[in-house]
Design an enzyme around this catalytic site. Structure first.
Site, short mmCIF file in Angstrom:
data_model
loop_
_atom_site.label_atom_id
_atom_site.label_comp_id
_atom_site.label_asym_id
_atom_site.label_seq_id
_atom_site.Cartn_x
_atom_site.Cartn_y
_atom_site.Cartn_z
N HIS A 161 0.66 -1.10 0.00
CA HIS A 161 0.09 -0.12 0.13
C HIS A 161 0.83 1.23 -0.10
CE1 HIS A 161 -3.39 -2.73 1.37
NE2 HIS A 161 -2.36 -3.33 2.05
N SER A 282 14.62 21.60 -15.58
CA SER A 282 13.39 22.47 -15.78
C SER A 282 13.95 24.02 -16.38
CB SER A 282 12.68 22.72 -14.54
OG SER A 282 12.00 24.04 -14.58
N LYS A 288 15.91 21.96 -10.37
CA LYS A 288 15.05 20.42 -10.70
C LYS A 288 16.03 19.66 -11.57
CE LYS A 288 11.26 19.67 -10.35
NZ LYS A 288 10.00 20.08 -11.05
N GLU A 295 9.43 8.58 -16.98
CA GLU A 295 8.00 9.27 -17.00
C GLU A 295 7.51 8.93 -18.34
OE1 GLU A 295 7.91 13.52 -15.56
OE2 GLU A 295 9.41 12.94 -14.45
#
Ligand code: ARG
Length: 466
Positions: A161, A282, A288, A295
């Site tokens: 979980h 970024s 970043k 992704e």
């Protein structure tokens, strides 16, 4: 030599030229030209067999071979002129062949139809693609095994979980993916075995009356068998569907791995670093470093599912035998091949370059009271019924949270309330390393088991290379 054939090879019985829009709508050459090497290979085998069977002359065969060699090099050099008027890869090549060698080119199609021709081409294409992809899986598996051997003892929280559950070793976690890719691989190998059947000789749908020798063509093209039913052979694309299904499953596994990489790389976890060459920054936030590759792999999994659905839907309403619908099989198939192959290749080197922040993994383990089960097990071994032990440890966890500490740091007097004592035995079972090491059975997370599994996996991979 006779005159160049009409622009459309089948246009003899038509009164007017095809509507321009329809021509574009029905043409496939823009995408099926990718099949050209396989189309030529299939044609050469067919021609050789025709000449051996006395259906065409040896000089026709020589002309066809000479013409095809020229065409191959024109295509390789990017000089071949693909024409929409010739509709698809098959007619483009045949037309050019006839330009180059005359009547022999017009004899090539004897005893054959584009229906069995395209079915053959797609099988040849996919067979080669499968061989590449299976090797790419081996490459990814090797990276995983290498990392697993490096991290046989590196402790991290195992999750259920997405909550900290029990300590596991990072090597154990990586080898879980080894197993998934092993099953993916076997699905692909299985798919290859089933598609390795020659359709040529089925002609348009019913077979042919020429004295052709299908087994000879199968031998020349390296097919393990010839198809047993011509209607089936020209119409079904279940082999492509099967590949897309296997590819979708494999992309699903890659997507799960991607999701974990994204999580692990987020500063909130901080478990791993991916090499910079697999990340981007970024344009606005200087701090970043984004895990773009995982992704995108997660995102591209959607196309692999879509391609499968496209092919299933393409097939479901078709009466026997060939229908033009089948021309739509290629783009989804090519896309699944490319998506899976690219993802596997990139993941193999990305996973090899991944580095681990072991202290962060350990800290997450402590915060999550990952050894609570081990304490309960100790109480059971001391004679407490399991349900009571579970309850006692749950209360100890609550107390640890109240104290803002890990279980092992609870004041001895508090621990004694739940565990009877807080002696060395209790402290020992609360150590993550001991917890992991105690799960020392086949398939368990203990470093000894990870090492044994690394051994088995390495032997398997090595045997495949030889
Ligand atoms: N371009 C066609 C395809 O991909 C080739 C077969 C066409 N056959 C036909 N009779 N129209 O399926």
């Amino acid at each position: 030599m006779t005159a160049t054939p009409p622009a459309r090879t089948w246009s003899g019985r038509f009164d007017e030229p095809v509507d321009e829009r329809v021509k574009r709508y029905t043409a496939s050459v823009d995408f099926d030209r990718r099949l050209a090497p396989h189309d030529i290979r299939g044609s050469l085998a067919h021609a050789r067999m025709l000449s051996e069977a006395g259906v065409i002359s040896t000089s026709d065969l020589a002309d066809i071979e000479r013409g095809m060699a020229l065409i191959s090099s024109e295509i390789e050099r990017g000089e071949f002129v693909w024409s929409l008027d010739a509709e698809d890869v098959h007619l483009n090549i045949e037309r050019r062949l006839t330009d180059l060698v005359g009547d022999a080119g017009k004899r090539l199609h004897t005893g054959r139809s584009r229906n069995d021709q395209v079915a053959t081409d797609v099988r040849l294409f996919l067979r080669d693609a499968l061989d590449d992809i299976v090797q790419l899986i081996d490459g990814l598996q090797s990276s995983l095994v290498e990392q697993a051997s490096r991290h046989a003892e590196t402790l991290m929280p195992g999750f259920t979980h997405l909550q900290v559950a029990q300590p596991v070793t990072f090597g154990h976690h990586l080898l879980a993916y080894f197993e998934m890719f092993e099953r993916d691989r076997s699905r692909l190998v299985d798919c290859r075995r089933r598609l390795d059947v020659l359709p040529l000789g089925s002609a348009a749908l019913a077979g042919t009356s020429y004295p052709i020798r299908r087994e000879r063509v199968a031998e020349l093209l390296g097919f393990a068998a010839v198809s047993e039913n011509s209607l089936d052979a020209v119409s079904d694309r279940d082999f492509a569907i099967e590949f897309c299904a296997a590819a979708a499953i494999s992309m699903m596994h890659l997507s799960r791995l991607s999701e974990e990489l994204v999580l692990w790389m987020s500063p909130a976890f901080g478990f791993i670093r991916l090499p910079d060459r697999f990340c981007t920054g970024s344009s606005i936030m200087p701090q970043k470093k984004n895990p773009d590759v995982p992704e995108l792999a997660r995102g591209k999994t959607g196309r692999a599912y879509g391609n499968l659905m496209t092919l299933l839907t393409l097939m479901k309403g078709q009466p026997l035998a060939y229908n033009k619908d089948n021309q739509e099989d290629k783009e989804p198939l090519f896309d699944s091949v490319d998506t899976l192959a690219d993802t596997l290749a990139i993941f193999a080197s990305m996973m090899a370059g991944l580095t681990v922040n072991a202290p962060r993994m350990l800290a997450a383990l402590r915060d999550g009271h990952a050894t609570a089960t081990d304490l309960a097990d100790l109480l059971v071994k001391r004679g407490m019924p399991f349900r009571d032990a579970h309850e006692a440890v749950a209360r100890a966890v609550r107390a640890a949270d109240d104290h803002g500490c890990e279980l092992a740091a609870l004041p001895a007097a508090v621990m004694a309330e739940f565990a009877g004592d807080a002696g060395p035995e209790v402290l020992a079972v609360l150590q993550a390393a001991g917890s992991a090491a105690s799960r020392n059975l086949r398939g368990g997370t203990a470093p000894a088991q990870v090492r044994a599994q690394v051994e088995r996996a390495s032997a398997l991979l090595k045997a495949r290379l030889t």
